[in-house]
Scaffold this motif. Structure first.
Motif, PDB file in Angstrom:
ATOM      1  N   HIS A 257     133.029 -36.637 -10.292  1.00 53.64           N
ATOM      2  CA  HIS A 257     133.742 -35.885 -11.325  1.00 53.64           C
ATOM      3  C   HIS A 257     133.133 -36.203 -12.694  1.00 53.64           C
ATOM      4  O   HIS A 257     132.525 -37.258 -12.887  1.00 53.64           O
ATOM      5  CB  HIS A 257     135.248 -36.169 -11.311  1.00 53.64           C
ATOM      6  CG  HIS A 257     135.623 -37.622 -11.365  1.00 53.64           C
ATOM      7  ND1 HIS A 257     136.926 -38.044 -11.443  1.00 53.64           N
ATOM      8  CD2 HIS A 257     134.878 -38.764 -11.366  1.00 53.64           C
ATOM      9  CE1 HIS A 257     136.951 -39.370 -11.491  1.00 53.64           C
ATOM     10  NE2 HIS A 257     135.742 -39.819 -11.440  1.00 53.64           N
TER      11      HIS A 257
ATOM     12  N   SER B  78     134.686 -37.001 -15.180  1.00 57.78           N
ATOM     13  CA  SER B  78     135.413 -38.120 -15.796  1.00 57.78           C
ATOM     14  C   SER B  78     134.546 -39.379 -15.830  1.00 57.78           C
ATOM     15  O   SER B  78     134.810 -40.304 -16.607  1.00 57.78           O
ATOM     16  CB  SER B  78     136.693 -38.427 -15.012  1.00 57.78           C
ATOM     17  OG  SER B  78     137.493 -37.290 -14.905  1.00 57.78           O
TER      18      SER B  78
ATOM     19  N   ARG C 193     130.604 -33.983  -3.835  1.00 56.60           N
ATOM     20  CA  ARG C 193     131.600 -34.625  -2.954  1.00 56.60           C
ATOM     21  C   ARG C 193     131.213 -34.420  -1.498  1.00 56.60           C
ATOM     22  O   ARG C 193     130.771 -33.331  -1.121  1.00 56.60           O
ATOM     23  CB  ARG C 193     132.998 -34.053  -3.218  1.00 56.60           C
ATOM     24  CG  ARG C 193     133.486 -34.476  -4.589  1.00 56.60           C
ATOM     25  CD  ARG C 193     134.952 -34.283  -4.798  1.00 56.60           C
ATOM     26  NE  ARG C 193     135.233 -34.431  -6.232  1.00 56.60           N
ATOM     27  CZ  ARG C 193     136.391 -34.196  -6.794  1.00 56.60           C
ATOM     28  NH1 ARG C 193     137.413 -33.816  -6.055  1.00 56.60           N
ATOM     29  NH2 ARG C 193     136.550 -34.347  -8.089  1.00 56.60           N
TER      30      ARG C 193
ATOM     31  N   GLU D 110     132.409 -33.513   1.359  1.00 59.10           N
ATOM     32  CA  GLU D 110     133.562 -32.883   2.026  1.00 59.10           C
ATOM     33  C   GLU D 110     133.114 -31.556   2.629  1.00 59.10           C
ATOM     34  O   GLU D 110     132.096 -30.983   2.219  1.00 59.10           O
ATOM     35  CB  GLU D 110     134.720 -32.689   1.047  1.00 59.10           C
ATOM     36  CG  GLU D 110     134.405 -31.841  -0.167  1.00 59.10           C
ATOM     37  CD  GLU D 110     135.584 -31.773  -1.139  1.00 59.10           C
ATOM     38  OE1 GLU D 110     136.307 -32.778  -1.276  1.00 59.10           O
ATOM     39  OE2 GLU D 110     135.771 -30.717  -1.746  1.00 59.10           O
TER      40      GLU D 110
ATOM     41  N   GLU E 163     133.109 -26.625  -2.513  1.00 63.56           N
ATOM     42  CA  GLU E 163     131.678 -26.820  -2.331  1.00 63.56           C
ATOM     43  C   GLU E 163     131.412 -28.326  -2.335  1.00 63.56           C
ATOM     44  O   GLU E 163     132.220 -29.091  -2.871  1.00 63.56           O
ATOM     45  CB  GLU E 163     130.910 -26.178  -3.491  1.00 63.56           C
ATOM     46  CG  GLU E 163     130.149 -24.916  -3.136  1.00 63.56           C
ATOM     47  CD  GLU E 163     128.986 -25.136  -2.177  1.00 63.56           C
ATOM     48  OE1 GLU E 163     128.864 -26.216  -1.573  1.00 63.56           O
ATOM     49  OE2 GLU E 163     128.204 -24.198  -2.010  1.00 63.56           O
TER      50      GLU E 163
ATOM     51  N   GLN F 105     132.011 -29.171 -13.092  1.00 60.92           N
ATOM     52  CA  GLN F 105     133.257 -29.388 -13.838  1.00 60.92           C
ATOM     53  C   GLN F 105     132.907 -29.449 -15.315  1.00 60.92           C
ATOM     54  O   GLN F 105     131.745 -29.652 -15.680  1.00 60.92           O
ATOM     55  CB  GLN F 105     133.894 -30.731 -13.464  1.00 60.92           C
ATOM     56  CG  GLN F 105     134.573 -30.773 -12.114  1.00 60.92           C
ATOM     57  CD  GLN F 105     135.286 -32.108 -11.883  1.00 60.92           C
ATOM     58  OE1 GLN F 105     135.108 -33.070 -12.620  1.00 60.92           O
ATOM     59  NE2 GLN F 105     136.089 -32.162 -10.831  1.00 60.92           N
TER      60      GLN F 105
ATOM     61  N   GLU G 149     143.854 -24.621  -7.770  1.00 67.85           N
ATOM     62  CA  GLU G 149     143.811 -25.760  -8.706  1.00 67.85           C
ATOM     63  C   GLU G 149     142.593 -25.589  -9.595  1.00 67.85           C
ATOM     64  O   GLU G 149     141.472 -25.456  -9.108  1.00 67.85           O
ATOM     65  CB  GLU G 149     143.685 -27.073  -7.922  1.00 67.85           C
ATOM     66  CG  GLU G 149     144.980 -27.474  -7.262  1.00 67.85           C
ATOM     67  CD  GLU G 149     144.844 -28.747  -6.426  1.00 67.85           C
ATOM     68  OE1 GLU G 149     143.798 -29.415  -6.515  1.00 67.85           O
ATOM     69  OE2 GLU G 149     145.783 -29.049  -5.672  1.00 67.85           O
ATOM     70  N   LEU G 150     142.832 -25.585 -10.891  1.00 68.88           N
ATOM     71  CA  LEU G 150     141.733 -25.254 -11.798  1.00 68.88           C
ATOM     72  C   LEU G 150     141.399 -26.369 -12.782  1.00 68.88           C
ATOM     73  O   LEU G 150     140.221 -26.679 -12.998  1.00 68.88           O
ATOM     74  CB  LEU G 150     142.090 -23.988 -12.597  1.00 68.88           C
ATOM     75  CG  LEU G 150     141.014 -23.489 -13.541  1.00 68.88           C
ATOM     76  CD1 LEU G 150     139.834 -22.944 -12.750  1.00 68.88           C
ATOM     77  CD2 LEU G 150     141.569 -22.409 -14.470  1.00 68.88           C
TER      78      LEU G 150
ATOM     79  N   GLY H 124     137.604 -27.187 -13.511  1.00 65.95           N
ATOM     80  CA  GLY H 124     136.716 -26.804 -12.406  1.00 65.95           C
ATOM     81  C   GLY H 124     135.935 -25.564 -12.825  1.00 65.95           C
ATOM     82  O   GLY H 124     136.392 -24.440 -12.670  1.00 65.95           O
TER      83      GLY H 124
HETATM   84  C1  FA5 Z   1     139.200 -34.618 -10.933  1.00 65.87           C
HETATM   85  O1  FA5 Z   1     138.028 -34.526 -10.611  1.00 65.87           O
HETATM   86  C2  FA5 Z   1     139.612 -35.336 -12.161  1.00 65.87           C
HETATM   87  N1  FA5 Z   1     138.533 -36.105 -12.670  1.00 65.87           N
HETATM   88  C3  FA5 Z   1     140.110 -34.312 -13.188  1.00 65.87           C
HETATM   89  C4  FA5 Z   1     140.830 -34.904 -14.370  1.00 65.87           C
HETATM   90  C5  FA5 Z   1     140.124 -35.149 -15.539  1.00 65.87           C
HETATM   91  C6  FA5 Z   1     142.182 -35.177 -14.288  1.00 65.87           C
HETATM   92  C7  FA5 Z   1     140.790 -35.680 -16.627  1.00 65.87           C
HETATM   93  C8  FA5 Z   1     142.839 -35.705 -15.373  1.00 65.87           C
HETATM   94  C9  FA5 Z   1     142.128 -35.934 -16.527  1.00 65.87           C
HETATM   95  P1  FA5 Z   1     140.019 -33.015  -9.035  1.00 65.87           P
HETATM   96  O2  FA5 Z   1     139.465 -33.758  -7.907  1.00 65.87           O
HETATM   97  O3  FA5 Z   1     141.315 -32.339  -8.782  1.00 65.87           O
HETATM   98  O4  FA5 Z   1     140.174 -33.946 -10.302  1.00 65.87           O
HETATM   99  O5  FA5 Z   1     138.964 -31.926  -9.520  1.00 65.87           O
HETATM  100  C10 FA5 Z   1     139.151 -31.215 -10.687  1.00 65.87           C
HETATM  101  C11 FA5 Z   1     138.845 -29.753 -10.488  1.00 65.87           C
HETATM  102  O6  FA5 Z   1     137.511 -29.640 -10.026  1.00 65.87           O
HETATM  103  C12 FA5 Z   1     139.709 -29.084  -9.410  1.00 65.87           C
HETATM  104  O7  FA5 Z   1     140.921 -28.622  -9.914  1.00 65.87           O
HETATM  105  C13 FA5 Z   1     138.816 -27.953  -9.001  1.00 65.87           C
HETATM  106  O8  FA5 Z   1     138.929 -26.877  -9.914  1.00 65.87           O
HETATM  107  C14 FA5 Z   1     137.448 -28.570  -9.110  1.00 65.87           C
HETATM  108  N2  FA5 Z   1     137.008 -29.083  -7.797  1.00 65.87           N
HETATM  109  C15 FA5 Z   1     137.350 -30.245  -7.207  1.00 65.87           C
HETATM  110  N3  FA5 Z   1     136.762 -30.369  -6.000  1.00 65.87           N
HETATM  111  C16 FA5 Z   1     136.031 -29.247  -5.831  1.00 65.87           C
HETATM  112  C17 FA5 Z   1     135.194 -28.761  -4.788  1.00 65.87           C
HETATM  113  N4  FA5 Z   1     134.950 -29.464  -3.694  1.00 65.87           N
HETATM  114  N5  FA5 Z   1     134.612 -27.549  -4.946  1.00 65.87           N
HETATM  115  C18 FA5 Z   1     134.818 -26.845  -6.081  1.00 65.87           C
HETATM  116  N6  FA5 Z   1     135.584 -27.236  -7.106  1.00 65.87           N
HETATM  117  C19 FA5 Z   1     136.196 -28.427  -6.977  1.00 65.87           C
END
Ligand code: FA5
Length: 340
Positions: free
Chosen positions: A168, A170, A194, A196, A203, A208, A279-280, A309
């Protein structure tokens, strides 16, 4: 016999000079060297010759002469054909415009630039960060110690030296806090990885955009204001979103910001896993542990962070039903976007 050979020699020289083309040369070869050709009939006459040995030698020399002359002529013909081919071939012209059609921007590039412009206009800077990071940056600095269950959500690809492909954006938070200190407003887009399985909205390699604002008196209302502005600017129309509690160890409180699926209008489809929502952009108030780890004075400053995302945003904005199309390299899909 000797005279006959001399006559044939000059007849051959004249015929060779006349012969133009492969077929004429082949006819000449058959006429002189064939089974019933002149050389064969000279051989059959040899037994009547007075000086068989000398005459035999002359016939053999003549045969060699004819053979070599025809071979030479065939070779010259072949070389001339190649030269003609080269001469008449279209010449490479370096000044010629080779491709009439230019490429087009990748939709992720377009979406990134658009979001960047929105945040630049709100006083944010854009930061660039590595794709390969260490465990500290990706997890520990974000309040995710080893063996924390939150790590299960973000399995990734590890290098032999212990580094990993960042899961991420982050992962850059700590670095940017240390680099600029407070107050700060920054966004940092980047490629994430990731381990997965993929489907229409997941994906293993996606983008992000992280955003962070740290200052005095930053509250959840600032966070909601910036999220709303960003979405209304990107979509240029009202899009339905919902905010619900979400858990991330690096924010407190944390939220999930979901967008109503723009592909099915909320009815449910593979692009939103039949839920009608996608989830965005999870977000929240940065956890004091994370601020402290970044060298920020938590008595004075607070801040929010979000992880947009970007690839999913591009899906919703451009109506791309399957996230895997972005990495497919399919020109049919990609060339529909704005050309360069
Ligand atoms: C995070 O990655 C956190 N670092 C986000 C965050 C930042 C939270 C700062 C709070 C403060 P998450 O795993 O939910 O969270 O991913 C964030 C977004 O990335 C998701 O909502 C989605 O839009 C996108 N995302 C996550 N995994 C995937 C994936 N495998 N494929 C495509 N988009 C993805």
């Amino acid at each position: 016999m000797q005279n006959k050979i001399l006559e044939l020699k000059s007849a051959f020289a004249a015929a060779l000079a006349e012969a133009s083309g492969a077929a004429a040369l082949e006819n000449l070869r058959v006429e002189y060297l064939g089974k019933k050709g002149h050389i064969a009939s000279l051989m059959s006459e040899l037994r009547f010759a007075e000086d068989k040995k000398a005459a035999g030698q002359l016939i053999n020399d003549f045969k060699t002469e004819v053979t070599e002359a025809i071979e030479r002529a065939v070779e010259e013909l072949r070389a001339a054909a190649i030269a003609e081919k080269v001469r008449s071939a279209k010449k490479y012209n370096p000044t010629l415009k080779m491709h009439e059609e230019l490429g087009s921007y990748h939709p992720i590039t377009l979406a990134t630039r658009e979001v960047e412009d929105i945040f630049i206009s709100m006083g944010f800077t854009i930061e660039n960060y590595d794709e390969i990071v260490d465990d500290y940056k990706c997890f520990e600095a974000l309040n995710i110690p080893k063996h924390h269950p939150a790590r299960d959500m973000q399995d990734t690809y590890y290098l032999d030296n212990g580094q990993l492909l960042k899961t991420h954006t982050s992962a850059a938070q700590n670095y940017i806090m240390k680099k600029y200190g407070a107050p700060l407003r920054a966004i940092f887009p980047g490629r994430c990885f990731r381990n997965e399985s993929t489907d229409a909205c997941h994906e293993n390699t996606f983008f992000q955009m992280e955003g962070m604002m740290i200052d005095e008196n930053i509250s959840i209302s600032n966070l909601i204001y910036f999220m709303k502005t960003m979405l209304s600017e990107v979509f240029q129309r009202d899009v339905k979103v919902r905010l619900r509690p979400g858990f991330f160890p690096f924010v407190e409180p944390g939220f999930e910001l979901d967008i109503n699926c723009e592909i099915c209008g909320g009815e449910g489809c593979p692009s939103c896993k039949n839920s009608g929502w996608l989830e965005l952009c999870p977000c929240g108030m940065i956890h004091p542990n994370v601020l402290r780890e970044g060298g920020i004075d938590t008595e004075k400053y607070s801040g929010f962070a979000f992880g947009l995302g970007l690839t999913r945003l591009a899906m919703m904005k451009y109506g791309v039903k399957d996230i895997r199309d972005f990495n497919s390299g399919s020109l049919k899909a990609l060339s529909q976007f704005k050309s360069i």
